[in-house]
Design a protein around this motif. Structure first.
Motif, mmCIF file in Angstrom:
data_model
loop_
_atom_site.group_PDB
_atom_site.id
_atom_site.type_symbol
_atom_site.label_atom_id
_atom_site.label_comp_id
_atom_site.label_asym_id
_atom_site.label_seq_id
_atom_site.Cartn_x
_atom_site.Cartn_y
_atom_site.Cartn_z
ATOM 1 N N PRO A 1 0.826 -1.215 0.000
ATOM 2 C CA PRO A 1 0.000 0.000 0.000
ATOM 3 C C PRO A 1 0.859 1.264 0.000
ATOM 4 C CG PRO A 1 -0.727 -1.563 1.681
ATOM 5 C CD PRO A 1 0.607 -2.029 1.203
ATOM 6 N N VAL A 2 0.445 2.250 -0.790
ATOM 7 C CA VAL A 2 1.156 3.528 -0.874
ATOM 8 C C VAL A 2 0.294 4.658 -0.342
ATOM 9 C CG1 VAL A 2 2.237 5.201 -2.438
ATOM 10 C CG2 VAL A 2 2.535 2.742 -2.845
ATOM 11 N N GLN A 3 -0.974 4.719 -0.778
ATOM 12 C CA GLN A 3 -1.876 5.803 -0.370
ATOM 13 C C GLN A 3 -3.307 5.302 -0.450
ATOM 14 O OE1 GLN A 3 -4.110 7.569 -2.471
ATOM 15 N NE2 GLN A 3 -4.727 9.065 -0.925
ATOM 16 N N ASN A 4 -4.168 5.737 0.500
ATOM 17 C CA ASN A 4 -5.553 5.288 0.482
ATOM 18 C C ASN A 4 -6.460 6.310 1.150
ATOM 19 O OD1 ASN A 4 -7.921 3.892 0.355
ATOM 20 N ND2 ASN A 4 -7.337 2.288 1.809
ATOM 21 N N SER A 5 -7.283 6.968 0.364
ATOM 22 C CA SER A 5 -8.359 7.809 0.892
ATOM 23 C C SER A 5 -9.708 7.336 0.379
ATOM 24 C CB SER A 5 -8.135 9.269 0.477
ATOM 25 O OG SER A 5 -8.112 9.380 -0.944
ATOM 26 N N LEU A 6 -9.741 6.074 -0.114
ATOM 27 C CA LEU A 6 -10.934 5.546 -0.765
ATOM 28 C C LEU A 6 -11.744 4.618 0.135
ATOM 29 C CD1 LEU A 6 -12.491 5.415 -3.469
ATOM 30 C CD2 LEU A 6 -11.051 3.456 -4.074
ATOM 31 N N ASP A 7 -11.053 3.777 0.944
ATOM 32 C CA ASP A 7 -11.772 2.837 1.796
ATOM 33 C C ASP A 7 -11.023 2.675 3.113
ATOM 34 O OD1 ASP A 7 -9.638 1.003 1.380
ATOM 35 O OD2 ASP A 7 -10.622 0.204 -0.401
ATOM 36 N N SER A 8 -11.438 1.682 3.905
ATOM 37 C CA SER A 8 -10.899 1.533 5.261
ATOM 38 C C SER A 8 -9.870 0.417 5.384
ATOM 39 C CB SER A 8 -12.054 1.257 6.242
ATOM 40 O OG SER A 8 -12.739 0.056 5.874
#
Length: 374
Positions: free
Chosen positions: A165-172
Protein backbone atom coordinates in the motif's frame (compact mmCIF):
# COMPACT_ATOMS: atom_id res chain seq x y z
CA UNK A 1 28.74 -42.46 -50.48
CA UNK A 2 31.10 -41.67 -47.62
CA UNK A 3 31.75 -38.17 -49.03
CA UNK A 4 28.02 -37.52 -49.19
CA UNK A 5 27.59 -38.46 -45.50
CA UNK A 6 30.55 -36.29 -44.50
CA UNK A 7 29.14 -33.34 -46.46
CA UNK A 8 25.73 -33.87 -44.88
CA UNK A 9 27.24 -33.94 -41.38
CA UNK A 10 29.13 -30.68 -41.99
CA UNK A 11 25.95 -29.07 -43.33
CA UNK A 12 23.97 -30.12 -40.24
CA UNK A 13 26.72 -28.84 -37.94
CA UNK A 14 26.67 -25.53 -39.82
CA UNK A 15 22.89 -25.24 -39.41
CA UNK A 16 23.13 -26.09 -35.72
CA UNK A 17 25.83 -23.45 -35.24
CA UNK A 18 23.71 -20.78 -36.94
CA UNK A 19 20.68 -21.79 -34.85
CA UNK A 20 22.66 -21.47 -31.62
CA UNK A 21 23.91 -18.04 -32.73
CA UNK A 22 20.33 -16.89 -33.36
CA UNK A 23 19.23 -18.20 -29.97
CA UNK A 24 22.11 -16.51 -28.13
CA UNK A 25 21.59 -13.13 -29.82
CA UNK A 26 17.87 -13.09 -29.02
CA UNK A 27 18.22 -14.41 -25.47
CA UNK A 28 20.69 -11.66 -24.56
CA UNK A 29 18.12 -9.10 -25.75
CA UNK A 30 15.39 -10.39 -23.42
CA UNK A 31 13.81 -13.05 -25.64
CA UNK A 32 13.04 -16.35 -23.93
CA UNK A 33 12.55 -19.99 -24.90
CA UNK A 34 14.00 -19.35 -28.36
CA UNK A 35 13.83 -22.33 -30.74
CA UNK A 36 14.93 -22.36 -34.38
CA UNK A 37 13.36 -24.75 -36.88
CA UNK A 38 14.69 -25.20 -40.44
CA UNK A 39 11.97 -24.76 -43.09
CA UNK A 40 13.89 -25.87 -46.15
CA UNK A 41 17.07 -24.44 -47.63
CA UNK A 42 16.17 -20.75 -47.49
CA UNK A 43 13.75 -20.33 -44.52
CA UNK A 44 13.87 -20.75 -40.78
CA UNK A 45 11.08 -20.54 -38.21
CA UNK A 46 11.87 -18.87 -34.89
CA UNK A 47 9.76 -19.66 -31.82
CA UNK A 48 10.16 -17.14 -29.00
CA UNK A 49 8.52 -15.23 -26.17
CA UNK A 50 9.29 -11.66 -25.06
CA UNK A 51 7.30 -10.60 -21.99
CA UNK A 52 8.28 -6.93 -22.06
CA UNK A 53 6.18 -6.06 -25.14
CA UNK A 54 2.38 -5.78 -25.29
CA UNK A 55 2.24 -6.27 -29.05
CA UNK A 56 4.05 -9.18 -30.73
CA UNK A 57 4.77 -6.86 -33.66
CA UNK A 58 7.30 -4.91 -31.62
CA UNK A 59 9.06 -8.08 -30.49
CA UNK A 60 9.17 -9.40 -34.07
CA UNK A 61 10.49 -6.09 -35.40
CA UNK A 62 13.12 -5.97 -32.66
CA UNK A 63 14.19 -9.55 -33.39
CA UNK A 64 14.46 -8.79 -37.11
CA UNK A 65 16.80 -5.86 -36.41
CA UNK A 66 18.95 -8.00 -34.11
CA UNK A 67 19.27 -10.82 -36.64
CA UNK A 68 19.97 -8.84 -39.79
CA UNK A 69 23.73 -9.32 -39.36
CA UNK A 70 23.68 -12.99 -38.29
CA UNK A 71 20.93 -14.52 -40.41
CA UNK A 72 20.66 -14.46 -44.22
CA UNK A 73 17.59 -16.69 -44.58
CA UNK A 74 13.92 -15.84 -44.78
CA UNK A 75 12.31 -15.86 -41.34
CA UNK A 76 8.90 -16.95 -40.10
CA UNK A 77 8.06 -15.90 -36.55
CA UNK A 78 6.12 -18.14 -34.15
CA UNK A 79 5.54 -15.95 -31.05
CA UNK A 80 4.60 -17.63 -27.77
CA UNK A 81 2.22 -16.39 -25.13
CA UNK A 82 2.49 -18.00 -21.69
CA UNK A 83 4.70 -20.70 -23.18
CA UNK A 84 2.21 -21.60 -25.91
CA UNK A 85 2.70 -20.81 -29.64
CA UNK A 86 0.05 -18.54 -31.18
CA UNK A 87 0.70 -18.95 -34.92
CA UNK A 88 3.05 -18.13 -37.82
CA UNK A 89 3.86 -14.63 -39.11
CA UNK A 90 6.03 -14.04 -42.15
CA UNK A 91 8.85 -11.60 -41.34
CA UNK A 92 8.46 -9.69 -44.61
CA UNK A 93 4.73 -8.99 -44.85
CA UNK A 94 3.39 -10.40 -41.53
CA UNK A 95 0.95 -12.71 -43.27
CA UNK A 96 -0.55 -15.07 -40.71
CA UNK A 97 -1.26 -18.79 -40.85
CA UNK A 98 -2.15 -21.23 -38.05
CA UNK A 99 0.32 -23.71 -36.60
CA UNK A 100 0.87 -26.89 -38.57
CA UNK A 101 1.12 -30.40 -37.11
CA UNK A 102 4.86 -30.25 -37.76
CA UNK A 103 5.07 -26.98 -35.78
CA UNK A 104 3.28 -28.53 -32.81
CA UNK A 105 5.48 -31.63 -32.91
CA UNK A 106 8.66 -29.54 -33.10
CA UNK A 107 7.54 -27.29 -30.25
CA UNK A 108 6.52 -30.22 -28.05
CA UNK A 109 9.87 -31.93 -28.64
CA UNK A 110 12.05 -28.85 -28.05
CA UNK A 111 10.06 -26.71 -25.61
CA UNK A 112 12.12 -25.89 -22.54
CA UNK A 113 9.38 -24.50 -20.32
CA UNK A 114 11.64 -24.42 -17.24
CA UNK A 115 15.16 -23.75 -18.52
CA UNK A 116 14.05 -21.47 -21.34
CA UNK A 117 12.71 -18.72 -19.06
CA UNK A 118 14.22 -16.23 -16.66
CA UNK A 119 12.72 -15.55 -13.25
CA UNK A 120 10.70 -12.41 -13.96
CA UNK A 121 9.70 -9.97 -11.25
CA UNK A 122 7.12 -7.47 -12.45
CA UNK A 123 6.26 -4.08 -10.91
CA UNK A 124 2.85 -2.59 -11.59
CA UNK A 125 0.48 -0.19 -9.83
CA UNK A 126 -3.06 -0.95 -8.72
CA UNK A 127 -4.95 2.34 -8.85
CA UNK A 128 -8.57 3.13 -8.02
CA UNK A 129 -10.33 6.50 -7.88
CA UNK A 130 -13.75 7.98 -7.15
CA UNK A 131 -14.86 11.51 -7.96
CA UNK A 132 -17.72 13.79 -7.01
CA UNK A 133 -18.21 13.80 -3.22
CA UNK A 134 -18.62 17.33 -1.87
CA UNK A 135 -16.40 16.99 1.22
CA UNK A 136 -13.76 14.89 -0.57
CA UNK A 137 -14.12 15.31 -4.34
CA UNK A 138 -11.12 13.16 -5.26
CA UNK A 139 -10.71 9.83 -3.43
CA UNK A 140 -7.87 7.56 -4.51
CA UNK A 141 -6.14 4.34 -3.62
CA UNK A 142 -2.71 3.27 -4.86
CA UNK A 143 -0.88 -0.01 -4.24
CA UNK A 144 2.34 -1.21 -5.84
CA UNK A 145 2.38 -4.89 -6.74
CA UNK A 146 5.52 -6.97 -7.17
CA UNK A 147 4.70 -10.37 -8.62
CA UNK A 148 6.22 -13.23 -10.57
CA UNK A 149 5.04 -15.97 -12.91
CA UNK A 150 6.45 -19.49 -12.91
CA UNK A 151 5.82 -21.92 -15.77
CA UNK A 152 4.85 -25.42 -14.69
CA UNK A 153 4.24 -26.92 -18.15
CA UNK A 154 3.27 -25.81 -21.66
CA UNK A 155 0.65 -23.10 -21.18
CA UNK A 156 0.36 -23.78 -17.43
CA UNK A 157 1.68 -21.23 -14.94
CA UNK A 158 1.29 -19.94 -11.42
CA UNK A 159 1.41 -16.24 -10.52
CA UNK A 160 1.75 -14.63 -7.10
CA UNK A 161 3.35 -11.67 -5.37
CA UNK A 162 2.94 -9.00 -2.71
CA UNK A 163 0.86 -5.85 -2.58
CA UNK A 164 2.46 -2.78 -0.98
CA UNK A 165 0.00 0.00 0.00
CA UNK A 166 1.16 3.53 -0.87
CA UNK A 167 -1.88 5.80 -0.37
CA UNK A 168 -5.55 5.29 0.48
CA UNK A 169 -8.36 7.81 0.89
CA UNK A 170 -10.93 5.55 -0.76
CA UNK A 171 -11.77 2.84 1.80
CA UNK A 172 -10.90 1.53 5.26
CA UNK A 173 -8.37 -1.18 4.35
CA UNK A 174 -5.30 -1.24 6.59
CA UNK A 175 -1.85 -0.25 5.37
CA UNK A 176 0.02 -3.52 5.83
CA UNK A 177 1.84 -5.44 3.11
CA UNK A 178 -0.26 -8.41 1.98
CA UNK A 179 -0.52 -11.11 -0.66
CA UNK A 180 -1.31 -9.88 -4.16
CA UNK A 181 -3.94 -11.60 -6.32
CA UNK A 182 -2.56 -15.09 -7.02
CA UNK A 183 -3.73 -17.69 -9.50
CA UNK A 184 -3.07 -20.90 -11.34
CA UNK A 185 -3.65 -20.25 -15.05
CA UNK A 186 -3.83 -22.41 -18.16
CA UNK A 187 -3.67 -20.90 -21.65
CA UNK A 188 -4.15 -23.19 -24.64
CA UNK A 189 -5.18 -23.39 -28.30
CA UNK A 190 -6.26 -27.05 -28.79
CA UNK A 191 -7.28 -26.46 -32.41
CA UNK A 192 -6.50 -23.48 -34.66
CA UNK A 193 -8.39 -20.27 -33.84
CA UNK A 194 -9.98 -21.66 -30.65
CA UNK A 195 -8.37 -20.23 -27.51
CA UNK A 196 -9.02 -21.02 -23.85
CA UNK A 197 -7.93 -19.34 -20.63
CA UNK A 198 -8.77 -21.12 -17.36
CA UNK A 199 -7.88 -19.67 -13.96
CA UNK A 200 -8.25 -20.68 -10.33
CA UNK A 201 -7.26 -18.29 -7.55
CA UNK A 202 -7.77 -14.79 -6.17
CA UNK A 203 -8.51 -11.76 -8.33
CA UNK A 204 -9.04 -8.02 -8.11
CA UNK A 205 -12.33 -6.63 -6.74
CA UNK A 206 -11.63 -8.92 -3.74
CA UNK A 207 -12.93 -11.97 -5.60
CA UNK A 208 -11.73 -15.57 -5.52
CA UNK A 209 -12.87 -18.67 -7.39
CA UNK A 210 -12.59 -19.97 -10.94
CA UNK A 211 -12.72 -18.16 -14.25
CA UNK A 212 -13.20 -19.60 -17.74
CA UNK A 213 -12.62 -17.77 -21.01
CA UNK A 214 -13.13 -19.08 -24.52
CA UNK A 215 -12.55 -17.20 -27.76
CA UNK A 216 -12.99 -18.10 -31.39
CA UNK A 217 -10.55 -15.69 -33.02
CA UNK A 218 -9.15 -16.29 -36.52
CA UNK A 219 -6.18 -13.94 -36.36
CA UNK A 220 -6.51 -12.87 -39.99
CA UNK A 221 -10.23 -12.08 -39.69
CA UNK A 222 -12.20 -9.00 -38.66
CA UNK A 223 -14.57 -11.05 -36.48
CA UNK A 224 -14.07 -12.80 -33.16
CA UNK A 225 -16.50 -14.26 -30.62
CA UNK A 226 -16.07 -15.03 -26.94
CA UNK A 227 -17.51 -16.39 -23.73
CA UNK A 228 -16.48 -15.51 -20.18
CA UNK A 229 -17.88 -17.36 -17.19
CA UNK A 230 -17.01 -18.12 -13.59
CA UNK A 231 -18.09 -18.73 -10.03
CA UNK A 232 -16.65 -16.42 -7.40
CA UNK A 233 -16.99 -15.26 -3.82
CA UNK A 234 -15.62 -12.41 -1.75
CA UNK A 235 -12.37 -12.68 0.16
CA UNK A 236 -10.47 -10.28 2.35
CA UNK A 237 -6.80 -10.55 3.15
CA UNK A 238 -4.91 -8.14 5.38
CA UNK A 239 -1.49 -8.21 6.97
CA UNK A 240 -2.78 -10.26 9.92
CA UNK A 241 -6.11 -11.78 8.87
CA UNK A 242 -7.83 -13.72 6.11
CA UNK A 243 -11.53 -14.37 5.46
CA UNK A 244 -13.64 -15.77 2.62
CA UNK A 245 -17.30 -15.91 1.71
CA UNK A 246 -19.23 -18.55 -0.18
CA UNK A 247 -18.71 -19.17 -3.89
CA UNK A 248 -22.12 -17.81 -4.80
CA UNK A 249 -21.65 -15.25 -7.60
CA UNK A 250 -22.07 -16.74 -11.08
CA UNK A 251 -21.37 -14.74 -14.21
CA UNK A 252 -21.64 -15.62 -17.90
CA UNK A 253 -21.11 -13.08 -20.68
CA UNK A 254 -20.95 -13.65 -24.44
CA UNK A 255 -19.53 -11.14 -26.89
CA UNK A 256 -18.94 -10.44 -30.56
CA UNK A 257 -16.17 -8.14 -31.75
CA UNK A 258 -15.67 -6.65 -35.21
CA UNK A 259 -12.52 -4.91 -36.40
CA UNK A 260 -13.58 -1.93 -38.50
CA UNK A 261 -11.72 -1.39 -41.82
CA UNK A 262 -10.15 1.91 -40.73
CA UNK A 263 -8.13 3.48 -37.91
CA UNK A 264 -7.55 0.19 -36.01
CA UNK A 265 -10.97 0.54 -34.40
CA UNK A 266 -12.81 -2.44 -32.90
CA UNK A 267 -16.46 -2.55 -31.89
CA UNK A 268 -17.39 -5.07 -29.21
CA UNK A 269 -20.87 -5.97 -27.96
CA UNK A 270 -21.16 -8.00 -24.72
CA UNK A 271 -24.34 -9.34 -23.08
CA UNK A 272 -25.21 -11.60 -20.19
CA UNK A 273 -24.94 -11.72 -16.41
CA UNK A 274 -21.99 -9.75 -15.07
CA UNK A 275 -19.99 -10.26 -11.85
CA UNK A 276 -22.45 -8.44 -9.57
CA UNK A 277 -25.22 -10.62 -11.12
CA UNK A 278 -26.74 -7.70 -13.01
CA UNK A 279 -28.12 -8.61 -16.44
CA UNK A 280 -27.75 -6.44 -19.51
CA UNK A 281 -25.32 -5.40 -22.22
CA UNK A 282 -22.21 -3.34 -22.81
CA UNK A 283 -20.75 -1.73 -25.95
CA UNK A 284 -17.02 -0.97 -26.29
CA UNK A 285 -15.28 1.07 -28.99
CA UNK A 286 -11.52 0.44 -28.84
CA UNK A 287 -8.75 2.19 -30.78
CA UNK A 288 -5.27 0.64 -30.93
CA UNK A 289 -2.29 3.00 -31.19
CA UNK A 290 0.73 0.68 -31.39
CA UNK A 291 1.43 -0.19 -27.75
CA UNK A 292 -1.51 1.85 -26.40
CA UNK A 293 -5.24 1.01 -26.40
CA UNK A 294 -7.89 3.68 -25.80
CA UNK A 295 -11.56 2.86 -25.44
CA UNK A 296 -15.00 4.30 -24.77
CA UNK A 297 -17.88 2.23 -23.46
CA UNK A 298 -21.52 2.41 -22.48
CA UNK A 299 -23.56 -0.16 -20.56
CA UNK A 300 -27.10 -0.79 -19.41
CA UNK A 301 -28.26 -3.50 -17.00
CA UNK A 302 -31.15 -3.99 -14.60
CA UNK A 303 -29.01 -2.18 -11.97
CA UNK A 304 -28.52 1.02 -13.95
CA UNK A 305 -26.81 2.78 -16.85
CA UNK A 306 -23.24 3.99 -17.11
CA UNK A 307 -20.52 5.07 -19.54
CA UNK A 308 -16.83 5.75 -19.32
CA UNK A 309 -13.41 5.19 -20.82
CA UNK A 310 -10.47 2.83 -20.47
CA UNK A 311 -6.85 2.66 -21.55
CA UNK A 312 -3.98 0.18 -21.51
CA UNK A 313 -0.26 0.65 -22.12
CA UNK A 314 3.18 -0.58 -21.11
CA UNK A 315 4.83 1.20 -18.21
CA UNK A 316 8.18 2.94 -18.57
CA UNK A 317 11.04 1.95 -18.45
CA UNK A 318 10.34 -1.72 -19.19
CA UNK A 319 13.39 -3.77 -18.28
CA UNK A 320 15.15 -2.44 -15.18
CA UNK A 321 17.64 -5.26 -14.60
CA UNK A 322 18.39 -8.33 -16.68
CA UNK A 323 20.85 -11.16 -16.18
CA UNK A 324 21.18 -14.68 -17.49
CA UNK A 325 18.50 -16.04 -15.14
CA UNK A 326 16.71 -13.01 -13.65
CA UNK A 327 14.78 -9.98 -14.87
CA UNK A 328 13.14 -7.07 -13.04
CA UNK A 329 10.76 -5.00 -15.16
CA UNK A 330 7.67 -2.83 -15.16
CA UNK A 331 4.40 -4.28 -16.39
CA UNK A 332 3.75 -4.81 -20.07
CA UNK A 333 0.03 -4.00 -19.69
CA UNK A 334 -1.25 -1.41 -17.20
CA UNK A 335 -5.03 -1.11 -17.66
CA UNK A 336 -7.41 1.34 -16.00
CA UNK A 337 -11.12 1.99 -16.46
CA UNK A 338 -13.27 4.90 -15.34
CA UNK A 339 -17.06 4.92 -14.99
CA UNK A 340 -19.07 8.09 -14.40
CA UNK A 341 -21.43 6.07 -12.18
CA UNK A 342 -19.43 5.59 -8.96
CA UNK A 343 -22.12 3.88 -6.89
CA UNK A 344 -23.88 1.24 -8.98
CA UNK A 345 -21.77 -1.73 -10.21
CA UNK A 346 -23.01 -1.81 -13.80
CA UNK A 347 -21.62 -4.41 -16.26
CA UNK A 348 -18.40 -4.93 -14.33
CA UNK A 349 -15.76 -7.60 -14.85
CA UNK A 350 -12.94 -8.21 -12.38
CA UNK A 351 -9.29 -8.08 -13.40
CA UNK A 352 -7.40 -11.34 -13.19
CA UNK A 353 -3.86 -10.00 -12.83
CA UNK A 354 -3.24 -10.98 -16.47
CA UNK A 355 -4.99 -9.55 -19.55
CA UNK A 356 -8.21 -11.16 -20.69
CA UNK A 357 -8.25 -13.19 -23.91
CA UNK A 358 -9.98 -10.51 -25.99
CA UNK A 359 -7.33 -7.94 -25.02
CA UNK A 360 -4.50 -10.39 -25.71
CA UNK A 361 -5.66 -11.68 -29.10
CA UNK A 362 -6.50 -8.19 -30.35
CA UNK A 363 -2.73 -7.56 -30.28
CA UNK A 364 -2.04 -10.69 -32.36
CA UNK A 365 -4.52 -9.87 -35.12
CA UNK A 366 -2.62 -9.87 -38.43
CA UNK A 367 -4.55 -6.84 -39.71
CA UNK A 368 -3.38 -4.79 -36.74
CA UNK A 369 0.21 -6.03 -37.06
CA UNK A 370 0.29 -5.22 -40.79
CA UNK A 371 -1.01 -1.71 -40.10
CA UNK A 372 1.94 -1.12 -37.75
CA UNK A 373 4.44 -2.36 -40.33
CA UNK A 374 3.19 -0.05 -43.11
Amino acid sequence: MRKIWISLCFFLLFLNGRSQEVEEVLYKAGFENVMVKSEGEDTIKVFFEHREFRSPYHSMRYAKLLLRDVQDKNIVWAPLYHNFPIGNYNAENYNYRPLTKEDKTFFKRNNSWFKGYRFHFRIHPNFAARFGFYDQPFQTKLDIILDTRLYLATGLSIQSGIRIPVQNSLDSRNSGVRLAPSLLHCFTQPVPNHFFGISLGTYYYDRYGWDLQYRYSPLDSRWSFGLESGLTGYYRIDADSYATGDLSFFHAVVDAEYRLPFENLSLKLSAGQFIFEDKGFRVDLIRQFGTVDLGLYAANTNVGTTAGFQFAFSLFPGSIYRSQNLELRTTEAFRWEYSYNNEEPVAKSYRLGIPRLSNILRQYNARFIKSLSN
